[in-house]
Design a protein around this motif. Structure first.
Motif, PDB file in Angstrom:
ATOM      1  N   LYS A 157      11.812  -1.015   6.163  1.00 20.59           N
ATOM      2  CA  LYS A 157      12.495  -1.260   4.887  1.00 20.59           C
ATOM      3  C   LYS A 157      11.677  -0.660   3.750  1.00 20.59           C
ATOM      4  O   LYS A 157      12.196   0.031   2.881  1.00 20.59           O
ATOM      5  CB  LYS A 157      12.708  -2.752   4.671  1.00 20.59           C
ATOM      6  N   ASN A 158      10.371  -0.919   3.777  1.00 19.39           N
ATOM      7  CA  ASN A 158       9.505  -0.399   2.731  1.00 19.39           C
ATOM      8  C   ASN A 158       9.318   1.111   2.844  1.00 19.39           C
ATOM      9  O   ASN A 158       9.239   1.806   1.837  1.00 19.39           O
ATOM     10  CB  ASN A 158       8.143  -1.095   2.798  1.00 19.39           C
ATOM     11  N   VAL A 159       9.258   1.621   4.072  1.00 28.70           N
ATOM     12  CA  VAL A 159       9.098   3.060   4.267  1.00 28.70           C
ATOM     13  C   VAL A 159      10.301   3.814   3.736  1.00 28.70           C
ATOM     14  O   VAL A 159      10.177   4.832   3.043  1.00 28.70           O
ATOM     15  CB  VAL A 159       8.873   3.379   5.765  1.00 28.70           C
ATOM     16  N   SER A 160      11.501   3.329   4.053  1.00 23.39           N
ATOM     17  CA  SER A 160      12.707   4.021   3.609  1.00 23.39           C
ATOM     18  C   SER A 160      12.806   4.053   2.088  1.00 23.39           C
ATOM     19  O   SER A 160      13.365   4.980   1.513  1.00 23.39           O
ATOM     20  CB  SER A 160      13.958   3.362   4.204  1.00 23.39           C
TER      21      SER A 160
ATOM     22  N   LEU B 292       0.815  -1.217   0.000  1.00 20.85           N
ATOM     23  CA  LEU B 292       0.000   0.000   0.000  1.00 20.85           C
ATOM     24  C   LEU B 292       0.848   1.267   0.000  1.00 20.85           C
ATOM     25  O   LEU B 292       0.369   2.344  -0.365  1.00 20.85           O
ATOM     26  CB  LEU B 292      -0.923   0.022   1.220  1.00 20.85           C
ATOM     27  N   LEU B 293       2.099   1.148   0.405  1.00 23.44           N
ATOM     28  CA  LEU B 293       2.964   2.326   0.488  1.00 23.44           C
ATOM     29  C   LEU B 293       3.130   3.016  -0.862  1.00 23.44           C
ATOM     30  O   LEU B 293       3.243   4.243  -0.931  1.00 23.44           O
ATOM     31  CB  LEU B 293       4.332   1.938   1.058  1.00 23.44           C
ATOM     32  N   THR B 294       3.165   2.239  -1.934  1.00 20.61           N
ATOM     33  CA  THR B 294       3.319   2.834  -3.260  1.00 20.61           C
ATOM     34  C   THR B 294       2.137   3.736  -3.586  1.00 20.61           C
ATOM     35  O   THR B 294       2.295   4.859  -4.094  1.00 20.61           O
ATOM     36  CB  THR B 294       3.441   1.725  -4.331  1.00 20.61           C
ATOM     37  N   THR B 295       0.934   3.267  -3.266  1.00 20.08           N
ATOM     38  CA  THR B 295      -0.267   4.068  -3.513  1.00 20.08           C
ATOM     39  C   THR B 295      -0.324   5.268  -2.575  1.00 20.08           C
ATOM     40  O   THR B 295      -0.733   6.367  -2.970  1.00 20.08           O
ATOM     41  CB  THR B 295      -1.526   3.194  -3.348  1.00 20.08           C
ATOM     42  N   ILE B 296       0.095   5.066  -1.321  1.00 15.72           N
ATOM     43  CA  ILE B 296       0.144   6.183  -0.375  1.00 15.72           C
ATOM     44  C   ILE B 296       1.077   7.270  -0.888  1.00 15.72           C
ATOM     45  O   ILE B 296       0.747   8.464  -0.857  1.00 15.72           O
ATOM     46  CB  ILE B 296       0.578   5.686   1.015  1.00 15.72           C
TER      47      ILE B 296
END
Length: 409
Positions: free
Chosen positions: A118-121, A84-88
């Motif tokens: 890891k994904n946030v960074s 979901l991070l990509t869409t965020i």
């Protein structure tokens, strides 16, 4: 059920006015989603990815997910759908391009910090404020506003003056029970609560992170770690004691650290000091979990148990570390040990200042600061030593050293 205010609330609200994404990671059942729901305005949508329909939507159609759960949104169990991070990121950047306010749009919680970070960074650099959360501190339970634990004398005096004295039995009761919110808001029995906690919440996260199949071996490992809390982290010794291979042992230790179950404390290093140990130590972040895993049934047993000193030290260290978490401040906490086996339980580094701390279960421990002189060669500004103990007064205990009552942490 009643709500116990959390020390990091003001930091969360401040960050939400300056970052599009707020992420609260940490120990299972520590109150992350409860706190955020308490702080949320009425227009903030709530969704938990433990709901299978919501999770499938997040995994299969991220864009459609945010059409259903329209920001501002609070997403619980976010580690289950990190994609979901990509869409965020797209939504945040689109808001920015259109000159719209994107601050505080997304509040996320999760129990697996390393995988989430890891994904946030990679996806949200500069767009996300990350908070670590553990169980309740003694100050939160007492409804005291203490701030981060920096042991200069003025700060300690304020802590002491704002505290209410507790008996030894009351302190051991709190150490035995730990700080999990459910134990206080619902008045649950500690043994039953932690039995369910370990076998459901904790084991579920461990299996997700480490693909553990041998749950019996892992539970033995977990109990071994509890029994040795506060000791140096010797992977070979753990492996040999439990008949595990080195790789599995290290992976399981890192998993406990990633889940916020333990805190790994680095040895203090200074290139002006000689012969320093390079071995880390570890402490559990909640002494209620430790008491349960050690088979201790009540506070009286804890007080008389041979491990009471180590569990008391674990309590003190965890309280100090949690104060850093709650203030969203770098946790520059170390311990000292050299090849001559001279030790200092804890060192807090604040710029050029070093604050040495000893932790003792006595009321008026003698000779507690005997090793402090080893820091003189560090080239740092060595502050008065603090001895955290059962004394009920904040008083000098020798040259440049003070007793500080544990109830005032």
């Amino acid at each position: 059920m009643y709500y116990i205010p959390r020390a990091m609330e003001s930091e969360i609200l401040y960050a939400s006015k300056h970052y599009p994404v707020i992420m609260v990671c940490g120990l299972r059942q520590s109150g992350k989603s409860t706190m955020l729901n308490h702080l949320a305005d009425a227009d903030r949508t709530y969704v938990s990815l433990s709901d299978i329909d919501a999770l499938l939507s997040a995994l299969e159609d991220p864009k459609g997910f945010f059409e259903t759960y329209v920001p501002p949104v609070l997403i619980d169990e976010f580690q289950l759908a990190p994609a979901l991070l990509t869409t965020i990121k797209y939504i945040v950047d689109e808001k920015k391009r259109n000159g719209e306010n994107s601050y505080g749009l997304f509040w996320l919680t999760g129990s697996q910090k390393f995988s989430m970070m890891k994904n946030v960074s990679e996806s949200l650099a500069g767009r996300c404020a990350v908070f670590d959360m553990s169980s309740l501190t003694s100050a939160e339970l007492d409804k005291r506003d203490t701030g981060v634990f920096i042991p200069n004398l003025d700060s300690l005096r304020k802590r002491f003056e704002s505290s209410v004295a507790k008996s030894t039995d009351e302190i051991y009761e709190r150490i035995f029970k730990g700080g999990m919110p459910e134990l206080y808001s619902n008045e649950l029995e500690a043994g039953k609560y932690f039995s369910d906690y370990v076998r459901t919440y904790l084991m579920r996260d461990v299996m997700e992170l480490s693909a553990v199949s041998d749950t019996t071996s892992f539970l033995k490992f977990l109990k071994y770690m509890a029994i040795t809390t506060g000791q140096e982290l010797n992977y070979n010794s753990i492996s040999k004691s439990l008949g595990l291979n080195y790789a599995a042992t290290k992976k399981w230790v890192m998993t406990l650290d990633a889940l916020g179950v333990i805190k790994i404390v680095e040895p203090y290093y200074n290139n002006k000091l000689k012969s320093l140990t390079k071995t880390e130590k570890f402490y559990f972040m909640d002494t209620g979990i430790v008491s349960y895993l050690c088979g201790i049934k009540n506070a009286k047993e804890l007080k008389n148990d041979p491990k009471s000193g180590a569990i008391f030290e674990t309590y003190v260290v965890s309280e100090i570390v949690k104060s850093f978490y709650n203030a969203k401040t770098d946790c520059d906490v170390y311990y000292y040990r050299d090849t001559e086996k001279r030790e200092i339980d804890l060192i807090i580094e604040d710029g050029e200042k070093l604050y040495p701390i000893e932790i003792k279960t006595n009321f008026s421990p003698s000779n507690a600061t005997k090793n402090m002189y080893v820091l003189d060669a560090s080239g740092k500004d060595i502050q008065p030593a603090i001895v955290i103990c059962f004394n009920n007064k904040f008083i000098p205990c020798g040259r440049s050293a003070w007793y500080f009552p544990v109830f005032a942490l």
